[in-house]
Design an enzyme around this catalytic site. Structure first.
Site, PDB file in Angstrom:
ATOM      1  N   SER A 106      32.489  32.140  77.311  1.00  0.00           N
ATOM      2  CA  SER A 106      32.544  33.595  77.322  1.00  0.00           C
ATOM      3  C   SER A 106      33.968  34.088  77.079  1.00  0.00           C
ATOM      4  O   SER A 106      34.546  33.823  76.040  1.00  0.00           O
ATOM      5  CB  SER A 106      31.967  34.131  78.632  1.00  0.00           C
ATOM      6  OG  SER A 106      31.721  35.502  78.559  1.00  0.00           O
ATOM      7  N   ASP A 250      33.763  39.776  73.037  1.00  0.00           N
ATOM      8  CA  ASP A 250      34.297  38.501  73.487  1.00  0.00           C
ATOM      9  C   ASP A 250      33.707  37.383  72.625  1.00  0.00           C
ATOM     10  O   ASP A 250      32.876  37.638  71.748  1.00  0.00           O
ATOM     11  CB  ASP A 250      34.042  38.305  74.982  1.00  0.00           C
ATOM     12  CG  ASP A 250      32.578  38.214  75.346  1.00  0.00           C
ATOM     13  OD1 ASP A 250      31.733  38.669  74.541  1.00  0.00           O
ATOM     14  OD2 ASP A 250      32.253  37.701  76.425  1.00  0.00           O
ATOM     15  N   ASP A 252      31.416  35.125  72.843  1.00  0.00           N
ATOM     16  CA  ASP A 252      29.960  34.896  72.746  1.00  0.00           C
ATOM     17  C   ASP A 252      29.173  36.186  72.600  1.00  0.00           C
ATOM     18  O   ASP A 252      27.951  36.183  72.619  1.00  0.00           O
ATOM     19  CB  ASP A 252      29.450  34.076  73.928  1.00  0.00           C
ATOM     20  CG  ASP A 252      29.500  34.830  75.244  1.00  0.00           C
ATOM     21  OD1 ASP A 252      30.454  35.609  75.454  1.00  0.00           O
ATOM     22  OD2 ASP A 252      28.595  34.638  76.080  1.00  0.00           O
ATOM     23  N   ASP A 254      28.610  38.986  74.377  1.00  0.00           N
ATOM     24  CA  ASP A 254      27.813  39.676  75.394  1.00  0.00           C
ATOM     25  C   ASP A 254      28.619  40.757  76.110  1.00  0.00           C
ATOM     26  O   ASP A 254      28.093  41.461  76.966  1.00  0.00           O
ATOM     27  CB  ASP A 254      27.191  38.694  76.397  1.00  0.00           C
ATOM     28  CG  ASP A 254      28.201  37.919  77.214  1.00  0.00           C
ATOM     29  OD1 ASP A 254      29.420  38.094  76.999  1.00  0.00           O
ATOM     30  OD2 ASP A 254      27.774  37.116  78.078  1.00  0.00           O
TER      31      ASP A 254
END
Length: 462
Positions: A106, A250, A252, A254
């Protein structure tokens, strides 16, 4: 170097010794524990798991290890390769899979990676399920398949496009409305998979896209957490390009943050506020965010006649509360948008589409939109944990000190004062104590945080 084992998965730094870091041995061990648990949980003879990863440098290595481990357990794998967290989440039920693993740390820097674990709904595991996997991993009670029973790998690199189509088909999304607005937007994809997904999505809305750090090569050009101090380049470029706003995600994808047309941060906390404002203006309903999120969501929800509730920090906790509260939108103040009509997971593609609709219909500038919302300011500080530090004792002492105030201890300690609040909690993803405050001015929020940190250090004797 660090290895963090939690109910939500395993997260650590690459290299070093097994058990202390996320080494190949640890990746195999934890993937095997998940596979063994999944076999027992599903009670099915043949299982399927969806795997996707962000673009960080260790991603391909960890992916190969995890995929091979599952295949060795006789589990079929749908390999999405470069993907996003929300894309993997929607792919799991679409593929009628039994679970999913997202290989991403993340917002953590490049030396980190992680295995995020999903159930058959494409949602994060609950505490009991996560605890069982940790137990299996420690016991190493693995039973791998014979050669004739190995799993098979299917590669599918179309799911980002499928995800975009799903967003475009949401009931409150109309790409033609946005096309008429003729937006120009700068995108910072931090050289990960957001650099693939977000520009593709924007172009479907007729948006002129200026790409910044959108090559998915894993070389993060700045700290990948979308905070103001890390985003000077895009703030400058939005003004230089005379763009309507900027988008930051970010690695990833999310977490979603916006940059206003004047080059100022829209405010990570206000991503959810703006998206909820649009949704609640079209559909009456309730909202949920976590205890660390801004009071502004509560204010907007009540303005639209809905009910707001707070959950413990952690996506699975927010989702559980959303289902119980029949919330039509929710998420986390770190820029995480959860829109159940799409799926129960934080999704920057959905958040981007909702924000585009809000701006297209409301008109005006992003700076004017931000000024229209209740004005709260947050301070997000942290204390690094050291060996021997009694975190629970510190939190208990702080709760005792403020026992006469409105307290919540469902997730660390949150103290609600009349005009501001502070939350103290041990991080699930890093070896730190987080200190979040919110007040009517930045100086007040910063001052409250420094005061509380001083009190905590005094209690701890540091």
């Amino acid at each position: 170097m660090t290895l963090i084992k939690s109910i939500s998965g395993i997260r650590g730094t690459i290299g070093g010794k097994p058990g202390d870091n996320l080494t190949p041995i640890d990746a195999v061990k934890f993937a095997a524990a998940y596979g063994i648990w999944l076999k027992d949980y599903s009670k099915k003879q043949k299982l399927k798991v969806v795997i996707g990863r962000d673009a960080r440098l260790s991603g391909e290595m960890i992916q190969n290890l995890v995929v091979s481990t599952l295949v060795g357990l006789g589990i079929d794998v749908v390999d999405l390769n470069l993907s996003t967290t929300p894309t993997v989440e929607i792919a799991v039920p679409m593929e009628k899979a039994d679970g999913g693993i997202i290989l991403t740390a993340s917002h953590n820097p490049k030396q980190w990676n992680a295995l995020k674990l999903l159930n058959e709904k494409g949602e994060f595991l609950d505490a009991a399920q996560g605890a069982k996997i940790l137990e299996i991993a420690e016991m190493e009670d693995f039973d791998f398949s014979d050669v004739d029973d190995l799993g098979e790998i299917t590669k599918n690199d179309s799911y980002i496009d499928i995800h975009i189509d799903e967003v475009l088909n949401l009931s409150l999304i109309d790409a033609e409305v946005v096309k008429k607005a003729k937006f120009k937007v700068v995108v910072d994809g931090v050289n990960s998979t957001g650099g693939i997904a977000i520009p593709k999505l924007l172009k479907e809305f007729g948006v002129e896209v200026v790409e910044l750090y959108c090559k998915p090569n894993g070389h993060f050009p700045h700290n990948p957490e979308p905070l103001k101090e890390h985003l000077t380049d895009i703030c400058k470029l939005v003004v230089e390009e005379k763009a309507d706003f900027g988008i930051v995600v970010d690695p990833d994808v999310d977490r979603l943050a916006f940059i206003s047309n004047d080059g100022e941060m829209f405010g990570e906390e206000y991503t959810l506020v703006a998206c909820a404002d649009y949704v609640l203006g079209k559909t009456k309903g309730n909202t949920v965010s976590n205890l660390s999120s801004s009071r502004a969501l509560r204010d907007i929800t009540q303005k639209h006649g809905g009910t707001y509730e707070a959950a413990a920090v952690g996506e699975v906790n927010v989702v559980t509360k959303m289902k119980a509260n029949k919330a039509i939108i929710g998420g986390e103040g770190n820029g995480g948008i959860i829109y159940p009509e799409s799926h129960y997971g934080r999704d920057s593609l959905v958040g981007t589409a909702l924000f585009l609709m809000l701006m297209a219909e409301r008109g005006g500038t992003v700076a004017e939109l931000r000024a229209s919302y209740p004005s709260y300011f947050m301070s997000k500080k942290k204390i690094e944990l050291t060996p021997g530090l009694d975190v629970d004792g510190i939190l208990t002492a702080m709760a005792d000190t403020y026992a006469d105030e409105e307290l919540s201890t469902i997730d660390g300690v949150k103290i609600d004062f009349a005009e501001n609040w502070v939350q103290l909690r041990k991080s699930n993803t890093e070896p730190i104590i987080r200190i979040y405050t919110e007040a009517k001015s930045q100086a007040e929020a910063d001052g409250l945080a420094e005061r509380i940190i001083g009190e905590m250090k005094k209690v701890a004797g540091i």
